[in-house]
Design a protein around this motif. Structure first.
Motif, PDB file in Angstrom:
ATOM      1  N   ILE A 347      60.704  76.264  97.299  1.00  0.00           N
ATOM      2  CA  ILE A 347      60.397  76.680  95.927  1.00  0.00           C
ATOM      3  C   ILE A 347      59.295  75.797  95.345  1.00  0.00           C
ATOM      4  O   ILE A 347      58.344  76.285  94.724  1.00  0.00           O
ATOM      5  CB  ILE A 347      61.667  76.617  95.043  1.00  0.00           C
ATOM      6  N   SER A 348      59.425  74.495  95.575  1.00  0.00           N
ATOM      7  CA  SER A 348      58.417  73.558  95.066  1.00  0.00           C
ATOM      8  C   SER A 348      57.043  73.840  95.668  1.00  0.00           C
ATOM      9  O   SER A 348      56.021  73.787  94.979  1.00  0.00           O
ATOM     10  CB  SER A 348      58.835  72.114  95.377  1.00  0.00           C
ATOM     11  N   ALA A 349      57.008  74.141  96.956  1.00  0.00           N
ATOM     12  CA  ALA A 349      55.738  74.440  97.621  1.00  0.00           C
ATOM     13  C   ALA A 349      55.100  75.694  97.031  1.00  0.00           C
ATOM     14  O   ALA A 349      53.881  75.758  96.847  1.00  0.00           O
ATOM     15  CB  ALA A 349      55.963  74.611  99.121  1.00  0.00           C
ATOM     16  N   LYS A 350      55.925  76.689  96.728  1.00  0.00           N
ATOM     17  CA  LYS A 350      55.414  77.925  96.121  1.00  0.00           C
ATOM     18  C   LYS A 350      54.864  77.663  94.725  1.00  0.00           C
ATOM     19  O   LYS A 350      53.866  78.261  94.317  1.00  0.00           O
ATOM     20  CB  LYS A 350      56.529  78.967  96.054  1.00  0.00           C
ATOM     21  N   ILE A 351      55.513  76.783  94.018  1.00  0.00           N
ATOM     22  CA  ILE A 351      55.036  76.441  92.667  1.00  0.00           C
ATOM     23  C   ILE A 351      53.672  75.766  92.755  1.00  0.00           C
ATOM     24  O   ILE A 351      52.744  76.107  92.017  1.00  0.00           O
ATOM     25  CB  ILE A 351      56.059  75.534  91.953  1.00  0.00           C
ATOM     26  N   LYS A 352      53.541  74.809  93.677  1.00  0.00           N
ATOM     27  CA  LYS A 352      52.268  74.107  93.838  1.00  0.00           C
ATOM     28  C   LYS A 352      51.154  75.059  94.246  1.00  0.00           C
ATOM     29  O   LYS A 352      49.998  74.898  93.832  1.00  0.00           O
ATOM     30  CB  LYS A 352      52.405  73.001  94.888  1.00  0.00           C
TER      31      LYS A 352
END
Length: 369
Positions: A347-352
């Motif tokens: 999820i964090s990678a998608k946000i970045k």
């Protein structure tokens, strides 16, 4: 006596036939030599045109910038010549897709300068180069060297024409920048995402003008001095960052016990210059509702974490969703705890990646202006 006359006539006829055959042979040999394919000297020269090695012989340096290019194909030779001409300004030609979508929309709307003189260059060339790179550029001469198996092309830019075009474009772009600052000044609430995106666009226009001014300085230094007070990208970027510091963004994330996801949103918004807060009411709020579901493989050896993250940057004053983002997936591990950690990492990678790009797309939407 009659025999003598007949013999003479026969000799004359043979001589005429021989002369004709020699002429035909010479003509055939001549057709295999290099022939100038120049728009200015087509059919006149059978050797290398003077402009190939000395462009200033036909286009004086006082009046023109010139550059020659060569390649196996005519189009490639023209592009090579354009690239050589652009290098005079310390640049290289860029691809036709290099112009931002926002700038293209602004050009079509007539808000900023747009130069199009397609009659001067072939469509095959225009499809591969950025329009800004060929402003005032012409290809008046080209030549096919059959012995070398290559084409030569001459790129030319008239100093007088270039000065007129670049001066006009710089003036128009500066007027758009001035208009943006006037709109912001007239706003009841100047510190908004909309005004931030306006400044972001103004910065892009200023960068374009900076390139135009650099070329004008080389074309006509005295004319370039008329634009000493232009808005610069550095000045506008400073104003943009000052505005961003005055636009707090609240980050609210559900099911985020370690704060990993909230921290990622904060990092993204901080990279654009915004301050972020947690748990307070602001005009701009990033909300992210996470749902994690546990499951297992048939043999119970692998635990899965299925996740859904519904995220959005909202304007609570207008009720508008500025940047939506939906993330789904599944991660597996020997333990569910590790599977959930992996899910949050995804999820964090998608946000970045996705959220940051979506926010950039929001800023780049010229229709919002």
């Amino acid at each position: 006596m009659s025999k003598m006359k007949c013999h003479c006539r026969t000799l004359i006829r043979k001589s005429l036939v021989a002369s004709i055959l020699v002429s035909l042979c010479l003509a055939g040999c001549g057709s295999s030599e290099n022939v100038a394919k120049s728009s200015g000297s087509s059919g006149k020269s059978k050797g290398m045109p003077d402009w190939v090695t000395g462009p200033s012989s036909a286009y004086p340096k006082a009046d023109y910038l010139t550059a020659t290019g060569s390649a196996a194909e005519k189009k490639s030779a023209e592009i090579d010549a354009i690239n050589e001409l652009v290098s005079i300004f310390g640049q290289k030609i860029t691809s036709a897709s290099a112009t931002s979508r926002r700038m293209e929309m602004a050009q079509k709307a007539g808000a900023v300068a747009d130069y199009s003189d397609e009659a001067k260059l072939e469509q095959a060339v225009l499809r591969e180069v950025n329009q800004d790179d060929v402003i005032a550029v012409e290809i008046p001469e080209f030549f096919e060297s059959k012995s070398e198996g290559k084409w030569y092309a001459l790129a030319v830019m008239s100093r007088e024409k270039g000065t007129q075009i670049y001066s006009s474009m710089i003036e128009k772009n500066q007027k758009e920048i001035d208009s943006i600052f006037s709109q912001i000044k007239a706003s009841k609430d100047p510190n908004t995402m909309l005004n931030f995106s306006r400044l972001d666009f103004a910065e892009e226009v200023a960068r374009t003008n900076e390139g135009y001014l650099k070329r004008l300085t080389i074309l006509n230094p005295s004319a370039a001095q008329n634009f000493a007070s232009l808005s610069t990208p550095v000045q506008i970027h400073k104003s943009k960052m000052e505005m961003a510091a005055k636009i707090p963004v609240c980050v609210q994330v559900d099911e985020d016990s370690d704060g990993r996801i909230a921290k990622t949103f904060q990092e993204v918004m901080t990279s654009f210059g915004f301050n972020t807060t947690l748990g307070s009411n602001e005009r701009y709020v990033i909300s992210c509702k996470n749902h994690f579901t546990e499951s297992a493989s048939s043999n119970e050896k692998t635990k899965f974490c299925e996740y859904v993250a519904e995220c959005a940057l909202n304007d609570t004053f207008s009720g508008e969703t500025l940047v939506p983002l939906s993330i789904t997936g599944r991660e597996g591990s020997p333990t569910y705890q590790n599977a959930e950690i992996r899910a949050k990492q995804k999820i964090s990678a998608k946000i970045k990646g996705d959220f940051a790009r979506s926010f950039e797309n929001y800023l780049g939407d010229f229709t919002a202006f």
